[in-house]
Every structure is written in C-alpha cells, then in structure tokens.
Design a protein around this motif. Structure first.
Motif, PDB file in Angstrom:
ATOM      1  N   HIS A 133       8.069  15.382   8.112  1.00  0.00           N
ATOM      2  CA  HIS A 133       7.922  14.156   9.505  1.00  0.00           C
ATOM      3  C   HIS A 133       8.600  12.983   7.960  1.00  0.00           C
ATOM      4  O   HIS A 133       8.436  12.920   7.812  1.00  0.00           O
ATOM      5  N   GLU A 134       9.652  11.891   9.631  1.00  0.00           N
ATOM      6  CA  GLU A 134       9.760  11.123   9.351  1.00  0.00           C
ATOM      7  C   GLU A 134       9.630   9.670   9.969  1.00  0.00           C
ATOM      8  O   GLU A 134       9.296  10.327  11.199  1.00  0.00           O
ATOM      9  N   TRP A 135       9.340   8.461   9.857  1.00  0.00           N
ATOM     10  CA  TRP A 135       8.993   7.845  10.227  1.00  0.00           C
ATOM     11  C   TRP A 135       9.212   6.526  10.010  1.00  0.00           C
ATOM     12  O   TRP A 135       9.194   6.344   8.296  1.00  0.00           O
ATOM     13  N   PRO A 136       9.784   5.708  10.610  1.00  0.00           N
ATOM     14  CA  PRO A 136      10.826   3.977  11.324  1.00  0.00           C
ATOM     15  C   PRO A 136       9.097   3.241   9.271  1.00  0.00           C
ATOM     16  O   PRO A 136       8.359   2.743   9.289  1.00  0.00           O
ATOM     17  N   TYR A 194      10.362   6.416   5.857  1.00  0.00           N
ATOM     18  CA  TYR A 194       9.785   7.184   5.061  1.00  0.00           C
ATOM     19  C   TYR A 194      10.322   8.937   5.745  1.00  0.00           C
ATOM     20  O   TYR A 194      10.246   9.172   7.172  1.00  0.00           O
ATOM     21  N   GLU A 195       9.998   9.852   4.248  1.00  0.00           N
ATOM     22  CA  GLU A 195      10.140  11.280   4.750  1.00  0.00           C
ATOM     23  C   GLU A 195       8.597  11.643   3.740  1.00  0.00           C
ATOM     24  O   GLU A 195       8.529  11.962   3.468  1.00  0.00           O
ATOM     25  N   SER A 205       0.347  -1.368   0.162  1.00  0.00           N
ATOM     26  CA  SER A 205       0.084  -0.070   0.242  1.00  0.00           C
ATOM     27  C   SER A 205       0.927   1.146  -0.112  1.00  0.00           C
ATOM     28  O   SER A 205       1.733   1.058   1.051  1.00  0.00           O
ATOM     29  N   THR A 206       0.778   2.433  -0.421  1.00  0.00           N
ATOM     30  CA  THR A 206       1.024   3.941  -0.854  1.00  0.00           C
ATOM     31  C   THR A 206       1.431   4.182   0.303  1.00  0.00           C
ATOM     32  O   THR A 206      -0.042   4.391   1.280  1.00  0.00           O
ATOM     33  N   PRO A 207       2.343   4.341   1.442  1.00  0.00           N
ATOM     34  CA  PRO A 207       2.666   5.190   2.524  1.00  0.00           C
ATOM     35  C   PRO A 207       1.777   5.998   2.927  1.00  0.00           C
ATOM     36  O   PRO A 207       1.969   7.059   1.856  1.00  0.00           O
ATOM     37  N   SER A 209      -1.615  12.935   4.273  1.00  0.00           N
ATOM     38  CA  SER A 209      -0.591  13.253   3.021  1.00  0.00           C
ATOM     39  C   SER A 209       0.474  12.090   2.133  1.00  0.00           C
ATOM     40  O   SER A 209       0.491  11.303   2.805  1.00  0.00           O
ATOM     41  N   SER A 210       0.189  12.255   1.467  1.00  0.00           N
ATOM     42  CA  SER A 210       0.263  10.104   0.516  1.00  0.00           C
ATOM     43  C   SER A 210       1.609  10.622  -0.700  1.00  0.00           C
ATOM     44  O   SER A 210       2.046  10.049  -1.207  1.00  0.00           O
ATOM     45  N   GLU A 211       1.976  12.305  -0.539  1.00  0.00           N
ATOM     46  CA  GLU A 211       3.161  12.416  -1.390  1.00  0.00           C
ATOM     47  C   GLU A 211       4.679  12.351  -0.309  1.00  0.00           C
ATOM     48  O   GLU A 211       4.955  13.394   0.991  1.00  0.00           O
ATOM     49  N   VAL A 212       4.406  11.314  -0.325  1.00  0.00           N
ATOM     50  CA  VAL A 212       5.509  10.473   0.898  1.00  0.00           C
ATOM     51  C   VAL A 212       6.742  10.224   0.370  1.00  0.00           C
ATOM     52  O   VAL A 212       7.026   8.852  -1.221  1.00  0.00           O
TER      53      VAL A 212
END
Ligand SMILES: [Zn+2]
Length: 113
Positions: free
Chosen positions: A28-31, A21-22, A2-4, A11-14
């Motif tokens: 925001h950044e997350w593992p 992910y950023e 799935s799209t993160p 936002s799906s602009e990841v």
C-alpha cells in the motif's frame, strides 16, 4: 517524528519516499501528511490593500493608531523601519517613532523604501 505505520495492515515496515510512504508488507502507498506541521514561515501576510509583505519591507500607517498602554499615537503616514513578520494577532514587528511595536497588517500599507 513518529514512525509511520501502514493504515491497511498496520505494519511498521514502511519505506519513506520523498512525498509518500510505501508499505513493504502489503504494498500500500499513501501520501505524507504535512498539513499538521506546516511551518509558520509560509504564512502570507498582506497589507490593507492586499500587497504581500515580506521581512525587510517598509510600511506606513494608513490611519492614526493609539498605542495601548501609552499616551502616544502613531500618526497616519508614519513609516516603520524594516519589518519582521511573525505569528499571532499582530503579524508585523517593527520600530516606529523609535518604539518597538507589534502591528496588525490591516493598519499599514507597503511603501517603497
Ligand atoms: Zn501494509
């Protein structure tokens, strides 16, 4: 896959990095979450004495084991051919006495072929 989606601003602009992910919108950044789809191949199977077993190892019975649905008993000391590790209850697939069987790792010990 799935799209993160950013957990903060949705936002799906990841941007996808190798391990995280950023979000391009809020920064925001997350593992990456990898726990859910951990491959089964990483599972560690140990024999009755705690030795790690791998595909191709040879094992021997450490106790007599009556085979379900037959009158045959695998005697203590019976050696397998090269084993194959799998999922489920009986982690080891191999042949013993010419029979294709599934074994629990706690009934066998690794032997040096
Ligand atoms: Zn965001």
């Amino acid at each position: 896959m799935s799209t993160p989606v950013c957990p903060i601003c949705e936002s799906s602009e990841v941007l996808v990095h190798s391990d995280h992910y950023e979000c391009l919108t809020c920064g925001h950044e997350w593992p990456k979450e990898s726990l859910a789809d951990e491959p089964a191949a990483d599972r560690v199977v140990k024999d009755a004495y705690g030795h790690v077993l791998a595909n191709g190892d040879v094992v021997a019975m450490i106790k007599d084991l009556k085979l379900k649905g037959s009158s045959q008993t695998l005697k203590i000391g019976t050696k397998s051919n090269a084993i194959r590790l799998g999922d489920g209850d009986h982690e080891i697939s191999c042949k013993m006495d010419g029979l294709a069987i599934g074994l629990k790792a706690c009934f066998v010990k690794k032997v040096n072929a």
